[in-house]
Design a protein around this motif. Structure first.
Motif, PDB file in Angstrom:
ATOM      1  N   SER A  31     -38.865  -3.653  -0.336  1.00  0.00           N
ATOM      2  CA  SER A  31     -37.561  -3.964  -0.937  1.00  0.00           C
ATOM      3  C   SER A  31     -37.525  -3.521  -2.394  1.00  0.00           C
ATOM      4  N   PRO A  32     -37.545  -2.228  -2.657  1.00  0.00           N
ATOM      5  CA  PRO A  32     -37.518  -1.762  -4.046  1.00  0.00           C
ATOM      6  C   PRO A  32     -36.209  -2.117  -4.740  1.00  0.00           C
ATOM      7  N   ARG A  33     -36.280  -2.281  -6.052  1.00  0.00           N
ATOM      8  CA  ARG A  33     -35.101  -2.616  -6.851  1.00  0.00           C
ATOM      9  C   ARG A  33     -34.477  -1.398  -7.509  1.00  0.00           C
ATOM     10  N   PHE A  34     -35.248  -0.324  -7.639  1.00  0.00           N
ATOM     11  CA  PHE A  34     -34.776   0.870  -8.325  1.00  0.00           C
ATOM     12  C   PHE A  34     -35.172   2.113  -7.532  1.00  0.00           C
ATOM     13  N   THR A  35     -34.413   3.190  -7.758  1.00  0.00           N
ATOM     14  CA  THR A  35     -34.748   4.491  -7.182  1.00  0.00           C
ATOM     15  C   THR A  35     -34.914   5.492  -8.317  1.00  0.00           C
ATOM     16  N   LEU A  36     -35.992   6.251  -8.268  1.00  0.00           N
ATOM     17  CA  LEU A  36     -36.236   7.315  -9.239  1.00  0.00           C
ATOM     18  C   LEU A  36     -36.175   8.638  -8.486  1.00  0.00           C
ATOM     19  N   ILE A  37     -35.177   9.460  -8.825  1.00  0.00           N
ATOM     20  CA  ILE A  37     -34.970  10.747  -8.158  1.00  0.00           C
ATOM     21  C   ILE A  37     -35.466  11.844  -9.098  1.00  0.00           C
ATOM     22  N   CYS A  38     -36.458  12.613  -8.643  1.00  0.00           N
ATOM     23  CA  CYS A  38     -37.094  13.609  -9.496  1.00  0.00           C
ATOM     24  C   CYS A  38     -36.793  15.025  -9.013  1.00  0.00           C
ATOM     25  N   PRO A  57     -44.834   0.927  -9.475  1.00  0.00           N
ATOM     26  CA  PRO A  57     -44.884  -0.363  -8.775  1.00  0.00           C
ATOM     27  C   PRO A  57     -44.032  -0.308  -7.518  1.00  0.00           C
ATOM     28  N   PRO A  58     -44.224  -1.258  -6.605  1.00  0.00           N
ATOM     29  CA  PRO A  58     -43.436  -1.249  -5.363  1.00  0.00           C
ATOM     30  C   PRO A  58     -41.945  -1.444  -5.595  1.00  0.00           C
ATOM     31  N   GLU A  59     -41.568  -1.908  -6.794  1.00  0.00           N
ATOM     32  CA  GLU A  59     -40.141  -2.081  -7.093  1.00  0.00           C
ATOM     33  C   GLU A  59     -39.395  -0.766  -7.243  1.00  0.00           C
ATOM     34  N   VAL A  60     -40.143   0.349  -7.338  1.00  0.00           N
ATOM     35  CA  VAL A  60     -39.519   1.652  -7.578  1.00  0.00           C
ATOM     36  C   VAL A  60     -39.776   2.586  -6.400  1.00  0.00           C
ATOM     37  N   GLU A  61     -38.697   3.064  -5.808  1.00  0.00           N
ATOM     38  CA  GLU A  61     -38.791   4.072  -4.760  1.00  0.00           C
ATOM     39  C   GLU A  61     -38.700   5.448  -5.405  1.00  0.00           C
ATOM     40  N   LEU A  62     -39.704   6.288  -5.157  1.00  0.00           N
ATOM     41  CA  LEU A  62     -39.743   7.632  -5.713  1.00  0.00           C
ATOM     42  C   LEU A  62     -39.241   8.627  -4.677  1.00  0.00           C
ATOM     43  N   LEU A  63     -38.153   9.299  -4.990  1.00  0.00           N
ATOM     44  CA  LEU A  63     -37.615  10.364  -4.146  1.00  0.00           C
ATOM     45  C   LEU A  63     -37.701  11.670  -4.930  1.00  0.00           C
ATOM     46  N   ALA A  64     -38.381  12.640  -4.365  1.00  0.00           N
ATOM     47  CA  ALA A  64     -38.509  13.941  -5.014  1.00  0.00           C
ATOM     48  C   ALA A  64     -37.733  14.975  -4.215  1.00  0.00           C
ATOM     49  N   LEU A  96     -28.022   7.254  -0.611  1.00  0.00           N
ATOM     50  CA  LEU A  96     -29.172   6.479  -1.077  1.00  0.00           C
ATOM     51  C   LEU A  96     -28.936   5.801  -2.418  1.00  0.00           C
ATOM     52  N   LEU A  97     -27.698   5.772  -2.861  1.00  0.00           N
ATOM     53  CA  LEU A  97     -27.391   5.214  -4.179  1.00  0.00           C
ATOM     54  C   LEU A  97     -26.939   3.762  -4.073  1.00  0.00           C
ATOM     55  N   ASP A  98     -27.663   3.005  -3.247  1.00  0.00           N
ATOM     56  CA  ASP A  98     -27.296   1.611  -3.002  1.00  0.00           C
ATOM     57  C   ASP A  98     -27.996   0.649  -3.951  1.00  0.00           C
ATOM     58  N   ARG A  99     -28.710   1.178  -4.917  1.00  0.00           N
ATOM     59  CA  ARG A  99     -29.368   0.350  -5.938  1.00  0.00           C
ATOM     60  C   ARG A  99     -29.397   1.145  -7.239  1.00  0.00           C
ATOM     61  N   PRO A 100     -29.663   0.513  -8.372  1.00  0.00           N
ATOM     62  CA  PRO A 100     -29.743   1.267  -9.631  1.00  0.00           C
ATOM     63  C   PRO A 100     -30.759   2.402  -9.515  1.00  0.00           C
ATOM     64  N   TYR A 101     -30.420   3.535 -10.103  1.00  0.00           N
ATOM     65  CA  TYR A 101     -31.302   4.687 -10.010  1.00  0.00           C
ATOM     66  C   TYR A 101     -31.313   5.477 -11.309  1.00  0.00           C
TER      67      TYR A 101
END
Length: 279
Positions: A31-38, A57-64, A96-101
């Motif tokens: 259940s990540p709280r943030f998304t980081l799109i690289c 941390p598990p709170e951040v989902e990394l999408l490249a 995929l923009l269902d959380r702060p990113y």
């Protein structure tokens, strides 16, 4: 601006939530709280950001983002120009923009991130909480040339100048051909890119660079943050690291820490997660 993409870096990547060919999911808890799109540099691939996963941390989902024309997308049609590239990436990330990113782009990727933010705004989709622009002056001010029209030897010399590309790769005819094909395509996009006039963004911009980067070193970074300060109505922050154009490889831990602190200070200061703070 370029570095070789790691062989088979896509093999063990977890499928992104959208099952899109454009995205690789390298980290993120249940259940990540943030998304980081690289977004990668010219010639780069999603795998460039894979080492970041161990530092998040598990709170951040990394999408490249995986551009076409390389690795498992070698046979996919390449984007014609920056507008098409940003539009295709927007199609992939829109669900995929269902959380702060936040958006992070290095070199050419910083221009793609900026165009992506504008495209998402045009579609009336959520805007990034922050945009991190690394290793390149702002769109419209960055110096461009015609390297995509030059010979393989000239293009190889440019990779050597910028660093980040192993000489062993350039000495291997097969690998050299693969790398230069992707590099030439991406250079064509960035060298023919002419950003249209649009209202500035409203999200904070964070400009990162190496102090000896030939593309955006300390001298240029003080000129309105390499021009980025004029592209948002929010605050623009500058961070200079020791190193060249690919400073973010040896300084990976420090770069990821800086990103996390700006995304949410609790991610590095003992918030509710169990991930140890990065020194």
């Amino acid at each position: 601006m370029t570095a070789p993409f790691p062989p088979h870096a896509h093999a063990s990547a977890r499928t992104a939530r959208s099952d899109s060919a454009w995205l690789r999911r390298w980290s993120g808890g249940a259940s990540p709280r943030f998304t980081l799109i690289c977004l990668p540099h010219a010639g780069g691939s999603a795998g460039f950001y894979r080492p970041w996963a161990a530092l998040l941390p598990p709170e951040v989902e990394l999408l490249a983002v995986q551009y076409p024309g390389r690795e498992d997308r070698f046979e996919d049609p390449e984007a014609l120009d920056m507008a098409e590239l940003a539009g295709e990436v927007a199609d992939a990330v829109a669900p995929l923009l269902d959380r702060p990113y936040a958006l992070f782009g290095h070199s050419m990727g910083s221009a793609v991130a900026w165009e992506l933010a504008h495209e998402l705004r045009r579609r009336e989709l959520p805007l990034p909480r922050r945009l991190f622009a690394s290793g390149r002056a702002a769109p419209g001010t960055a110096v461009t040339g015609r390297l995509h029209q030059q010979s393989d030897d000239v293009l190889s010399a440019e990779l050597v100048r910028l660093g980040g590309t192993s000489q062993d790769v350039l000495d291997d005819p097969g690998l050299r051909s693969l790398v230069l094909t992707a590099v030439r395509h991406d250079y064509r996009i960035i060298e023919t890119y002419r950003p249209p006039d649009r209202p500035p963004l409203s999200c904070p911009l964070h400009v990162l660079t190496g102090d000896t980067d030939p593309e955006l070193g300390e001298e240029r970074i003080h000129e309105r943050a390499g021009g980025w300060a004029d592209l948002t109505t929010a605050r623009t922050e500058v961070r200079v690291f020791p190193g060249d154009h690919f400073y973010l490889a040896p300084k990976r831990r420090e770069v990821v820490t800086a990103v996390l602190r700006r995304l949410d200070p609790s991610l590095t200061t003992g918030g509710p997660h169990t991930w140890p703070s990065t020194p």
